[in-house]
Each structure stands twice: as C-alpha cells, then as structure tokens.
Design a protein around this motif. Structure first.
Motif, PDB file in Angstrom:
ATOM      1  N   ILE A 273      41.420  18.280   8.553  1.00 38.89           N
ATOM      2  CA  ILE A 273      40.153  17.844   9.155  1.00 38.89           C
ATOM      3  C   ILE A 273      40.151  16.328   9.312  1.00 38.89           C
ATOM      4  O   ILE A 273      39.798  15.800  10.378  1.00 38.89           O
ATOM      5  CB  ILE A 273      38.959  18.289   8.289  1.00 38.89           C
ATOM      6  N   TRP A 274      40.541  15.614   8.260  1.00 29.74           N
ATOM      7  CA  TRP A 274      40.529  14.150   8.311  1.00 29.74           C
ATOM      8  C   TRP A 274      41.574  13.605   9.267  1.00 29.74           C
ATOM      9  O   TRP A 274      41.431  12.507   9.792  1.00 29.74           O
ATOM     10  CB  TRP A 274      40.734  13.578   6.903  1.00 29.74           C
ATOM     11  N   ARG A 275      42.612  14.382   9.522  1.00 27.76           N
ATOM     12  CA  ARG A 275      43.606  13.962  10.498  1.00 27.76           C
ATOM     13  C   ARG A 275      43.123  14.202  11.927  1.00 27.76           C
ATOM     14  O   ARG A 275      43.592  13.552  12.866  1.00 27.76           O
ATOM     15  CB  ARG A 275      44.921  14.724  10.283  1.00 27.76           C
ATOM     16  N   ALA A 276      42.185  15.140  12.092  1.00 24.54           N
ATOM     17  CA  ALA A 276      41.744  15.511  13.441  1.00 24.54           C
ATOM     18  C   ALA A 276      40.525  14.725  13.922  1.00 24.54           C
ATOM     19  O   ALA A 276      40.319  14.578  15.128  1.00 24.54           O
ATOM     20  CB  ALA A 276      41.433  17.014  13.482  1.00 24.54           C
ATOM     21  N   LEU A 277      39.719  14.213  12.978  1.00 24.43           N
ATOM     22  CA  LEU A 277      38.496  13.515  13.374  1.00 24.43           C
ATOM     23  C   LEU A 277      38.799  12.214  14.125  1.00 24.43           C
ATOM     24  O   LEU A 277      39.813  11.558  13.882  1.00 24.43           O
ATOM     25  CB  LEU A 277      37.648  13.192  12.144  1.00 24.43           C
ATOM     26  N   LYS A 278      37.892  11.830  15.003  1.00 18.35           N
ATOM     27  CA  LYS A 278      38.064  10.604  15.777  1.00 18.35           C
ATOM     28  C   LYS A 278      37.779   9.374  14.927  1.00 18.35           C
ATOM     29  O   LYS A 278      38.432   8.332  15.072  1.00 18.35           O
ATOM     30  CB  LYS A 278      37.133  10.631  16.993  1.00 18.35           C
ATOM     31  N   TYR A 279      36.787   9.462  14.039  1.00 15.25           N
ATOM     32  CA  TYR A 279      36.436   8.337  13.169  1.00 15.25           C
ATOM     33  C   TYR A 279      36.438   8.810  11.710  1.00 15.25           C
ATOM     34  O   TYR A 279      35.385   8.864  11.066  1.00 15.25           O
ATOM     35  CB  TYR A 279      35.068   7.779  13.544  1.00 15.25           C
ATOM     36  N   PRO A 280      37.582   9.148  11.189  1.00 16.02           N
ATOM     37  CA  PRO A 280      37.627   9.750   9.842  1.00 16.02           C
ATOM     38  C   PRO A 280      37.197   8.802   8.729  1.00 16.02           C
ATOM     39  O   PRO A 280      36.483   9.208   7.808  1.00 16.02           O
ATOM     40  CB  PRO A 280      39.101  10.147   9.689  1.00 16.02           C
TER      41      PRO A 280
ATOM     42  N   LEU B  92      36.052   9.764  -1.783  1.00 18.22           N
ATOM     43  CA  LEU B  92      36.671  10.287  -0.559  1.00 18.22           C
ATOM     44  C   LEU B  92      37.216   9.204   0.374  1.00 18.22           C
ATOM     45  O   LEU B  92      38.302   9.371   0.938  1.00 18.22           O
ATOM     46  CB  LEU B  92      35.655  11.167   0.184  1.00 18.22           C
ATOM     47  N   PRO B  93      36.522   8.075   0.583  1.00 15.91           N
ATOM     48  CA  PRO B  93      37.050   7.079   1.530  1.00 15.91           C
ATOM     49  C   PRO B  93      38.463   6.609   1.208  1.00 15.91           C
ATOM     50  O   PRO B  93      39.257   6.360   2.122  1.00 15.91           O
ATOM     51  CB  PRO B  93      36.039   5.933   1.427  1.00 15.91           C
ATOM     52  N   PHE B  94      38.791   6.506  -0.069  1.00 13.68           N
ATOM     53  CA  PHE B  94      40.117   6.008  -0.430  1.00 13.68           C
ATOM     54  C   PHE B  94      41.205   7.019  -0.077  1.00 13.68           C
ATOM     55  O   PHE B  94      42.304   6.641   0.335  1.00 13.68           O
ATOM     56  CB  PHE B  94      40.152   5.658  -1.913  1.00 13.68           C
ATOM     57  N   TYR B  95      40.898   8.300  -0.229  1.00 13.38           N
ATOM     58  CA  TYR B  95      41.863   9.327   0.167  1.00 13.38           C
ATOM     59  C   TYR B  95      42.078   9.297   1.680  1.00 13.38           C
ATOM     60  O   TYR B  95      43.218   9.344   2.156  1.00 13.38           O
ATOM     61  CB  TYR B  95      41.375  10.713  -0.267  1.00 13.38           C
TER      62      TYR B  95
ATOM     63  N   GLY C 160      44.058   6.336   2.728  1.00 13.23           N
ATOM     64  CA  GLY C 160      45.465   6.572   2.435  1.00 13.23           C
ATOM     65  C   GLY C 160      46.135   7.450   3.471  1.00 13.23           C
ATOM     66  O   GLY C 160      47.287   7.213   3.854  1.00 13.23           O
ATOM     67  N   LEU C 161      45.424   8.459   3.943  1.00 13.50           N
ATOM     68  CA  LEU C 161      45.974   9.333   4.984  1.00 13.50           C
ATOM     69  C   LEU C 161      46.334   8.558   6.241  1.00 13.50           C
ATOM     70  O   LEU C 161      47.264   8.928   6.963  1.00 13.50           O
ATOM     71  CB  LEU C 161      44.961  10.429   5.337  1.00 13.50           C
ATOM     72  N   HIS C 162      45.594   7.503   6.528  1.00 16.31           N
ATOM     73  CA  HIS C 162      45.779   6.756   7.767  1.00 16.31           C
ATOM     74  C   HIS C 162      46.434   5.400   7.541  1.00 16.31           C
ATOM     75  O   HIS C 162      46.462   4.567   8.434  1.00 16.31           O
ATOM     76  CB  HIS C 162      44.425   6.588   8.461  1.00 16.31           C
ATOM     77  N   PHE C 163      46.968   5.209   6.333  1.00 14.15           N
ATOM     78  CA  PHE C 163      47.671   3.967   6.047  1.00 14.15           C
ATOM     79  C   PHE C 163      48.956   3.903   6.864  1.00 14.15           C
ATOM     80  O   PHE C 163      49.613   4.925   7.097  1.00 14.15           O
ATOM     81  CB  PHE C 163      47.996   3.888   4.550  1.00 14.15           C
ATOM     82  N   ASP C 164      49.314   2.702   7.262  1.00 15.20           N
ATOM     83  CA  ASP C 164      50.519   2.501   8.051  1.00 15.20           C
ATOM     84  C   ASP C 164      51.575   1.806   7.204  1.00 15.20           C
ATOM     85  O   ASP C 164      51.257   0.968   6.361  1.00 15.20           O
ATOM     86  CB  ASP C 164      50.193   1.651   9.287  1.00 15.20           C
ATOM     87  N   ARG C 165      52.826   2.132   7.410  1.00 14.39           N
ATOM     88  CA  ARG C 165      53.918   1.528   6.657  1.00 14.39           C
ATOM     89  C   ARG C 165      53.920   0.014   6.772  1.00 14.39           C
ATOM     90  O   ARG C 165      54.296  -0.695   5.837  1.00 14.39           O
ATOM     91  CB  ARG C 165      55.264   2.066   7.142  1.00 14.39           C
ATOM     92  N   GLU C 166      53.464  -0.486   7.905  1.00 11.64           N
ATOM     93  CA  GLU C 166      53.472  -1.933   8.109  1.00 11.64           C
ATOM     94  C   GLU C 166      52.523  -2.629   7.132  1.00 11.64           C
ATOM     95  O   GLU C 166      52.737  -3.786   6.789  1.00 11.64           O
ATOM     96  CB  GLU C 166      53.071  -2.267   9.551  1.00 11.64           C
ATOM     97  N   VAL C 167      51.494  -1.924   6.691  1.00  7.03           N
ATOM     98  CA  VAL C 167      50.571  -2.519   5.720  1.00  7.03           C
ATOM     99  C   VAL C 167      51.295  -2.779   4.405  1.00  7.03           C
ATOM    100  O   VAL C 167      51.137  -3.846   3.788  1.00  7.03           O
ATOM    101  CB  VAL C 167      49.353  -1.610   5.496  1.00  7.03           C
ATOM    102  N   PHE C 168      52.105  -1.809   3.970  1.00  8.27           N
ATOM    103  CA  PHE C 168      52.858  -1.994   2.731  1.00  8.27           C
ATOM    104  C   PHE C 168      53.831  -3.162   2.853  1.00  8.27           C
ATOM    105  O   PHE C 168      53.999  -3.941   1.921  1.00  8.27           O
ATOM    106  CB  PHE C 168      53.614  -0.708   2.384  1.00  8.27           C
TER     107      PHE C 168
END
Length: 385
Positions: free
Chosen positions: A136-143, A172-175, A178-186
């Motif tokens: 669900i969180w991967r499908a939403l436009k503004y998760p 929940l926001p932190f999870y 994390g789902l939408h974190f990008d490798r470039e951030v690390f």
C-alpha cells in the motif's frame, strides 16, 4: 493439489548481508538494551537525561532501517513463510513468556493478553503490520505525507492496544520514509562534513537532555511522549498542542536518526558480525531485565548510589547486550525463534518448479537486501547463516 491461487515464488539468489546495515543494528541494539535497563532509574536526573536522549531517536532509527530493508516486500511464498516463522512465532513465545513472568511476580495481567503486547512484543507486532501493508505504501502517490498525517491524528482518538496499534501508527512515518529512502542518501550522509555535523547534533542533544532533565520532568512528561502511544489528552495537551508537539518530536527524531546513520561505520568489523544477531538480543534481553528486577530487586538496591548506579547500569547493559549477540546464543535459540515450519506450508513446487533461495535477515525476514556499495569497494562475502 489445492485450488487456491498460488503465491508468487521468488527465484532470485540470496543477497549478501550489508556491513553498514548490520553495524547500524549493532549500535542501535546497544541503545535499546541500555534504554530498557534505565527505565526503573528515571526518577534520577542523570538516568532521565540519558533515557530521554536514547528515546528521542533509537526506535525511529530502527524503524527506518526496517522500512528500508523491507522495500521489496511483495508477499511472495518465501516472504509469507518468513513472516510466520520469524515474526509471528517469536511474538507468541516472547509475549507469552514475559506475561507469565510478570504474572508470577506481580499477579498481572490477571488474564493473558497475547494480542495486547505489554513490552517487547510490540515491535514484532509492528513489523508484522508494517510488512503486510508495504504494498500500500509503495502504491500511494503521497505515502510519507499520508503516514505523517496518520501519526499526528492517531493521538486524538482512543486506539486499543491490539497488536500495539497506537505505537504502530505513531511511528509509521519512519517506516514509510525507510521504504522510500534512496541509496544516494546513505552515500551523502557518509561525507566527512556531514559526519562532523552529525556528531555535533548527537553530542549537543545529549548535553541538552542531561542539562534539562529536571526541568522537563517538572513541566511535562517528555519520556511518556517518546513512547508514541498515549493520547494527547492523557499527556495533558489539547488537540492542536498535541499535534504540534508530536510533529516537533517527529522532526527531532528524523534529524537525529539521520545523524546516527551518518556516524555508522561503513566497513566490516566485529560489530558487523554481532549486528547480524541482534534478533536474539532483542528477544532475550527483556527476560534478563525482568528476572534481575523481580527476583533480586536490583534497581531498587542500586538507586541510592545515584550517578554511579546509572554508569554501572549502562556498563552492565552493554555487556549483557554483547553476550546475547554471540554465536552460542544464536546457535541455541535459532531453532526456537526461527523454526522452519515446513510442516505448516505447502510445497512451493506444487505451484512452480523453482524453490526460493532464502537467507533471512535479522529484522527484515524474507526481504532481499540491496544497499549498493561504492564501485571501488570489493563486495562482502559474509552471511549470517
């Protein structure tokens, strides 16, 4: 053969463990055990200051990492089996065990409340819910925006503690982040300049927590706010004030989480190996703490020693955490907390000729790990098991 629609079966090769993530798990697990060991000492300013600093970011940190490593969850055969064997089964064992202990010593709870986690089980319940809702969180436009709104509004209403739902929604926001974190951030967080800023932020926040421990205790229950589960009115705040305070705590937790991520070592070390066994440390340390508290009244005995007791508690908690992350502990408790349960599930070959190659992780069971490394760094060949 069953007529049920077959689950998708993963056919990809098992991914290597990433040293950075295991290092992160090791250090945050130390904070978890230290924080829990200080709970009974927060009547003292020194303990309250350290406890507040830890709780400002340590669970948001863990939740964000869990979200990042779960971003490829699709509910395939292997992942569903792992949810049952390494989330549901450990939850039932730990929650039942802890409630049996407290019932023996305290007479509570009077009736078993297995679906209402009283302590450690909440995180396993949260991972279960977050994992199932990942698509669900991967499908939403503004998760992320949606998750933040849910967290802020959750404090306005009475939410039953079924599977720790208040904390599930609060964090929940932190999870979702994390789902939408990008490798470039690390990679960006690892720059020397950013690491200096991170050290200043974490060090400065630690000093502030110690300096204002007494002041905050007199004015408002900050430590209770940091549990992410009470309603705003229970904390003495109106709706708008409660939303504003939780929003501020979300921002602070996110900033300190980024700072902690920045300081996590990238290379392999002994903490990498230990960090691969945090699962057992998390599940077992609560039993150690409860036994020492209820059987020996340990915290009541050491409280008169003040800051010395706090330092001793931190040192002891560090030793206990490291012992619970050793290989012998993992060897003994792996069959208990990670049963194969082959008898419970259909053979995936009934649906496909390919069997899943699985190499489960500590916190993201059944989720493949894909945090890339820099091109010039050789790949790690370490596996947890």
């Amino acid at each position: 053969m069953s007529r049920l629609d077959p689950l998708p079966v993963s056919t990809s090769a098992p991914k290597e463990r990433v040293a950075y993530l295991d290092n992160a798990r090791y250090w945050v697990m130390l904070l978890v055990v230290i924080g829990h060991s200080l709970t009974e000492l927060v009547v003292m300013d020194s303990a309250r200051g350290v406890y507040t600093w830890i709780y400002l970011f340590h669970m948001p940190f863990f939740v964000l990492i869990s979200g990042y490593t779960a971003r490829h969850y699709v509910g395939d055969f292997r992942q569903i089996r792992r949810i049952v064997s390494t989330l549901i089964v450990p939850y039932l064992i730990v929650e039942t065990g802890l409630q049996l202990i407290t019932r023996h010593y305290d007479g509570e709870p009077e009736h078993f409340m297995i679906l209402s986690p009283q302590w450690l089980g909440w995180f396993l319940a949260a991972l279960f819910i977050w994992r199932l809702t990942t698509p669900i969180w991967r499908a939403l436009k503004y998760p992320i925006t949606t998750a933040v709104l849910i967290s802020l509004l959750a404090g306005l209403i009475e939410i039953p503690n079924v599977l720790a739902l208040p904390k599930v929604l609060g964090l929940l926001p932190f999870y979702v982040i994390g789902l939408h974190f990008d490798r470039e951030v690390f990679l960006w967080l690892g720059h020397a300049r950013n690491r200096i800023v991170a050290a200043v932020l974490l060090g400065g926040s630690f000093v502030v927590c110690l300096a204002f421990a007494q002041s905050w205790a007199d004015r408002w229950p900050l430590t209770t706010w940091l549990l992410w589960k009470a309603r705003y009115d229970e904390l003495g705040a109106g709706p708008l004030e409660g939303i504003a305070i939780r929003a501020l705590l979300l921002v602070i937790a996110f900033v300190l989480t980024l700072a902690a991520l920045s300081l996590v070592p990238r290379g392999r070390s002994w903490t990498t190996t230990m960090g691969g066994r945090t699962f057992y440390c998390y599940l077992l340390h609560g039993f150690v703490i409860l036994w020492l508290d209820r059987h020996f009244d340990l915290w009541q005995r050491i409280e008169p020693y003040g800051a010395t007791a706090v330092l001793g508690c931190i040192a002891t908690a560090t030793i206990v955490a490291n012992l619970l992350m050793t290989k012998p502990v993992a060897t003994v408790f792996r069959p208990v907390f990670e049963p194969r349960l082959t008898w419970m599930f259909r053979d995936p070959s009934e649906d496909t000729q390919h069997l899943p190659g699985d190499h489960p992780d500590v916190w993201d069971r059944g989720v493949e790990r894909t945090l890339p490394r820099r091109a010039h760094r050789p790949p790690s060949h370490h596996h947890l098991r």
